[in-house]
Design an enzyme around this catalytic site. Sequence first.
Site, PDB file in Angstrom:
ATOM      1  N   HIS A 243      37.899  68.939  40.459  1.00 51.45           N
ATOM      2  CA  HIS A 243      39.121  69.844  40.539  1.00 51.45           C
ATOM      3  C   HIS A 243      39.448  71.119  39.519  1.00 51.45           C
ATOM      4  O   HIS A 243      40.171  71.996  39.762  1.00 51.45           O
ATOM      5  CB  HIS A 243      40.595  68.913  40.568  1.00 51.45           C
TER       6      HIS A 243
ATOM      7  N   ASP B 170      36.115  57.145  53.949  1.00 52.25           N
ATOM      8  CA  ASP B 170      36.779  57.507  52.890  1.00 52.25           C
ATOM      9  C   ASP B 170      38.134  56.967  52.932  1.00 52.25           C
ATOM     10  O   ASP B 170      38.827  57.019  54.186  1.00 52.25           O
ATOM     11  CB  ASP B 170      37.055  58.877  52.624  1.00 52.25           C
TER      12      ASP B 170
ATOM     13  N   ARG C 136      56.410  80.035  56.666  1.00 54.88           N
ATOM     14  CA  ARG C 136      55.808  80.221  55.392  1.00 54.88           C
ATOM     15  C   ARG C 136      55.735  81.593  54.713  1.00 54.88           C
ATOM     16  O   ARG C 136      54.824  81.865  53.976  1.00 54.88           O
ATOM     17  CB  ARG C 136      54.242  79.539  55.492  1.00 54.88           C
TER      18      ARG C 136
ATOM     19  N   HIS D  55      35.361  55.742  49.398  1.00 50.39           N
ATOM     20  CA  HIS D  55      35.634  56.618  48.322  1.00 50.39           C
ATOM     21  C   HIS D  55      37.066  56.958  47.982  1.00 50.39           C
ATOM     22  O   HIS D  55      37.927  56.937  49.091  1.00 50.39           O
ATOM     23  CB  HIS D  55      35.212  58.247  48.717  1.00 50.39           C
TER      24      HIS D  55
ATOM     25  N   GLY E 151      30.615  64.353  50.091  1.00 46.22           N
ATOM     26  CA  GLY E 151      30.569  64.358  51.360  1.00 46.22           C
ATOM     27  C   GLY E 151      30.466  65.929  51.552  1.00 46.22           C
ATOM     28  O   GLY E 151      29.567  66.518  52.363  1.00 46.22           O
TER      29      GLY E 151
HETATM   30  N1  GLN Z   1      34.252  63.061  52.179  1.00 49.08           N
HETATM   31  C1  GLN Z   1      35.614  64.076  51.951  1.00 49.08           C
HETATM   32  C2  GLN Z   1      34.923  65.366  51.256  1.00 49.08           C
HETATM   33  O1  GLN Z   1      34.149  65.140  50.356  1.00 49.08           O
HETATM   34  C3  GLN Z   1      36.314  63.253  50.956  1.00 49.08           C
HETATM   35  C4  GLN Z   1      37.546  64.029  50.423  1.00 49.08           C
HETATM   36  C5  GLN Z   1      38.654  63.446  49.635  1.00 49.08           C
HETATM   37  O2  GLN Z   1      38.500  62.352  49.219  1.00 49.08           O
HETATM   38  N2  GLN Z   1      39.880  63.885  49.719  1.00 49.08           N
HETATM   39  O3  GLN Z   1      35.491  66.290  51.366  1.00 49.08           O
HETATM   40 ZN    ZN Z   2      38.378  62.606  46.768  1.00 50.54          ZN
END
Ligand code: GLN
Ligand code: ZN
Length: 743
Positions: A683, A588, A22, A630, A421
């Site tokens: 994000h 999830d 890397r 999710h 989460g």
């Molecule tokens: N439960 C996970 C979190 O909150 C979900 C992450 C995801 O959706 N990529 O980090």
């Molecule tokens: Zn997510």
Amino acid sequence: MTNNRIAVRSTALGYPRIGSDRELKRALEAHWSGRLDAEGLERAAAAVRAEMLDDLSVLDSVPTGVFSYYDHVLDTAFAVDAVAPRHRRGDALASYFAAARGDAEAAPLEMTKWFDTNYHYLVPEIGPSTAFAARPEKAVAEFLEARERGLDARPVLVGPVSFLLLAKPEDGAPEGFRPLDRIDDLVEVYAEILAALGRAGAGLVQLDEPALAADRSAEELAVVAAAYRRLVGVAEILVAGGYGPFGESLPVLLDAGVEGIALDLVRGRSDLEALEALNVSRETFVLAGVVDGRNIWRTDLHEAARLIERVRAVSDRVEVSSSSSLLHVPVDLSSETALEPELLARLSFARQKLAEITALADPDGPRASRQATPDAWRDDAVRERLAALGADADRRTPYADRRAAQAERVPLPPLPTTTIGSFPQTAELRKARAAHRQGLMIDADYHARMKAEVAAVIAEQEKLGLDVLVHGEPERNDMVQYFAEQLTGFATTAAGWVQSYGSRCVRPPILFGDVARTAPMTVPWTSYAQSLTDKPVKGMLTGPVTILAWSFVRDDQPLADTADQVALALRDEVADLEAAGTAIIQVDEPALRELLPVREAPRAAYREWSTRSFRLATSGVRPETSIHTHLCYSEFGVVIDAIAALDADVTSIEASRSKMEVVADLGRAGYASGVGPGVWDIHSPRVPGAAEMAAALRLAVAALGTGRVWANPDCGLKTRRYEEVVPALEGLVEAARTVRAEA
Ligand code: GLN
Ligand code: ZN
């Protein structure tokens, strides 16, 4: 059989480009933080390219131009000068990174998943007046680098049709404008680039058209035909796909007069039958992609040799190749000294795959069949339990009744507030994890540190006034690896890094055998968190499809069977959480969309097994236990039926970037249970105000009615800082209260 003794040539479609250790990642990050100047970065990049060529030089012909500072689609955008005005800077490298990552002045290009992989590309923005221009410098320079070593070099570019199909209309483009409308202009610029490569001495040029592995309309096929008829007049062209069969595109490309075609004989074997039926000229140049570029298992050389023979039966010009670029596999097995020998003997990373390709090209090379899966990797108990469950993976009680039972068990206000989460993975947490991993922190201290974090996260959520709490996931290094480390049938690698996007790499676990759970994986953490508060704490698991999507998975049985095994292990975890008193359990599935097949035909079967495995994991609970899920992407159209088929009680989804459009889609699809459309785009470092989140909630309530809507962010908070999280969640709680009061 005598035919077998004739050598064929060897090649590959592309290669990992982040460096075997890397090196490019570290150089990029040093450059972005101002610790390494552009010259230093270029030196590091040249060393990575030299290492790539060292590796590739065992092949008879070598792909060039496959190095990238960030992404090959972005490289193509720069090669045709399709650079958005907001990303143009005085300096080319600064423009490039502005487009890739954004800077103080401009937001970056959107990033999205590359076909059914966990690689992400940057989405070019194309408008009616994008002024394409040929910028062949990178392609020419990398071609010459290989030529100077005396290698038979073959420049590689993303092809013009895929480039436009992967692009999106620029902001403000007229209604109905499609990037593909610009094909004629773009093809002229490709012709100039091909001419420049020709002047530099290139013969064959590889144009990657992975978008032709998807279903294409008659109109799109006509575009393909016209584009390639024009380009074959300028250079000898090899078209590669790499993500499944060309299907209906195959005869179109051959008719257009391309010199050669690279077949994906791992996932696109139907193309071989098509080729056999087409009665093509024996002069057609065919790359037989028999070495899997997407997975890490050793090739069955015997089987691969038979496939090559079939190709040689129709063509006199065959080269052995990888099925796709080797970008999706780690570089080298040699650091994996901790893996058990039985497993190690079955693995092949990029360097090993090159050796397989050269072995297949050598008439006297080995032709060993794949070794059978060892008995020790089999778990009959798991298989018997699955067989006994049969097709019955559904919850007994219909949603409406569950809903009433759940409301009685855990009374909640309308628009309940929660999070997805994880809470921020602070520098201190990461430091503790690193110290623990290196043996500098004993287990007991590490556990105490993580418990203290859980307590702090619970206290913070109580202070914020959230309704349903989480433990914050501080103990998880990664949402898949955490489970892989505790389940049988999985191994994790020391350095099996694969580029996910830019400088970001992931280390997917290897799922090699039957999967079983030996002990509870999450219960103590959830129970501890629950012991600290009277508010309900959600249990938090990763679903079977996501665990598969983000691992390298055994290919000796259908994915569906492997998914069921993972689901069964999760089903036991769900049962233990429930027995420990957990009233809400979230499973999830952020990768449900990612594994969706590229073509329509196999999608129904995918929807069937993927959702069944989720239900298998979650259907063991009593009606009054609530199952949440999710999903984190906003492109739902293609999976909307699948979301309903998960039969979760509440689904939280990304919605803020698409301005809540998804809520209306769910309403239209007749989706009847709870929905948590994300009202904060985590994000981005931007913190939305309470008023903005209230407005988003009103849209959701208007589409779905109160009583079904939850208030939550778009995704987990692990990448954010508390400076953003606290005010954003304060605003979220306030927004929910405001909209509740209006009902
Ligand atoms: N439960 C996970 C979190 O909150 C979900 C992450 C995801 O959706 N990529 O980090
Ligand atoms: Zn997510």
